[in-house]
Design an enzyme around this catalytic site. Sequence first.
Site, PDB file in Angstrom:
ATOM      1  N   HIS A 268      -3.951  -5.612   0.552  1.00 37.16           N
ATOM      2  CA  HIS A 268      -4.363  -4.237   0.257  1.00 37.16           C
ATOM      3  C   HIS A 268      -5.853  -4.053   0.560  1.00 37.16           C
ATOM      4  CE1 HIS A 268      -0.604  -3.155  -1.963  1.00 37.16           C
ATOM      5  NE2 HIS A 268      -0.507  -4.469  -1.892  1.00 37.16           N
TER       6      HIS A 268
ATOM      7  N   ASP B  56      -5.613   3.090  -3.651  1.00 40.20           N
ATOM      8  CA  ASP B  56      -4.316   2.472  -3.333  1.00 40.20           C
ATOM      9  C   ASP B  56      -3.233   3.103  -4.204  1.00 40.20           C
ATOM     10  OD1 ASP B  56      -3.442  -0.488  -2.018  1.00 40.20           O
ATOM     11  OD2 ASP B  56      -2.108   0.310  -3.570  1.00 40.20           O
TER      12      ASP B  56
END
Length: 463
Positions: free
Chosen positions: A34, A127
């Site tokens: 990520h 995110d």
Amino acid sequence: MTPPPAPTMAAHSNAVHGGRRQHVLLFPLPYQGHINPMFRLAGLLHAHGFAITVLHTQFNAPDPARHPDYRFVPVPVPDGSPVPVAIEDVVAQILELGVACEAAFRDRLASVLDEYSRDAVACLVADTHLLPIFEVAARLSVPTLALRTGSAACCACLLAYPMLFEKSYLPVQESQRDMPVTELPPYRVRIGEDDGGLRLVRELISRAMPAVKTSSGLILNTFDSLERRELEGLRRGLAVPVFDIGPLHKLSPAVESSLLLPDRSCLEWLDAFPPESVLYVSFGSVACMSPRDLVETAWGIAGSGVPFLWVVRPGMVNGSADDHRFPEGFEAATRERGKVVAWAPQEEALRHRAVGGFWTHCGWNSTAESVCEGVPMLCRPSFGDQMGNARYVEHVWRVGLEVGGDLERGRVEAAIRRLMTDEDGAETRARAGEVKKAAAKCTGEAGSSRLAFDKLITHMMSL
Ligand code: UDP
């Protein structure tokens, strides 16, 4: 709480639009798969003239020295968190992280807004796994963009969750094993092994779409020619705009965002091998394997006779922090044609002319990186979106072959030979070459990903 001082204005001198909307705030999920795309996005935005402020947890914190032009604002999590090793611990930690840092994030964001002035902040990109961060930003009237670091197909699958329950594909039942999901081809019903872990994964994904829906737009690390149908489906199903600006690592300047130190000696080692002869083996930053699977994989690789570069990261075997042990005789048997490293400069390894195949867990970054270099894959997915990615790799894009069933040395050996030396492999390699060209087109001048990035900037300035 006061955030650390901002860099001098010189660092921000290239900021766009004379100060208005000059700052972009970013909050990555602190895991390698990520962090990488978020920092690539930061690189793109910075190259475009935005000043970058990264809010981050102390767990897996970025190293500010590697990004001297960015400002870093730590968001402390009460009590800290242990470093998780098993996947269910990772998922539990992600769930806890968002909640645990909510109050501190609110504080830090409020200070940053006071300091920059509201009009100078274009938006926060976070995110999608961090739903509480989106909710806090909305309460402080900061527009958000959601970065999903998986594929469009995976996102479409999350969007279809209510339908999957309605049509009884979920919760999964043994009687439906391998049944095609006709509404969502090419997916089929897969039975997971670990119920406890699955429950947490379900909880985690149930927050991803609310995060997207709370945001002002969805950013995806994919490209039009790879996932046009899935992107169209998402655009029909979502009220927010979707920006397919991937593969980000091809669009953005190089960044160093590895949590582990890459062993660069493997690149020189690769130099000694003929083109497309080496199998690169890596299971990403989270997936683990049992000591038994390590032994079977090792003997399978050895038996194939194919040269290999294998990433075995600390703690990868059995989810423990202990060092792995190869079976006796493996190192001696493969010394001439094998190299094992704890962490590789993966993008460069995949780009190396000697690498002709990738045995991968099919994390989305690894898949996209392989696709971009035209390296055909052997897919051994472990959990989460990796299963669906492997399905697309084999059945939709036809750039790889899945290795299913129990890991057993004979099966590993046969799969490696199939990819690296057989006719099947040649076809897959040819397809991989075509998809590589399509990826290059999308990220090239006036390609779809570049145009989507231009639209993203226009959108950001309008929020
Ligand atoms: N990676 C790397 N060196 C390695 C193994 C992985 O740099 O030895 C990088 C890889 O290039 C990718 C990321 O780590 O960008 C892993 O992300 P992915 O989505 O493939 O899998 P995850 O780790 O999230 O399961």
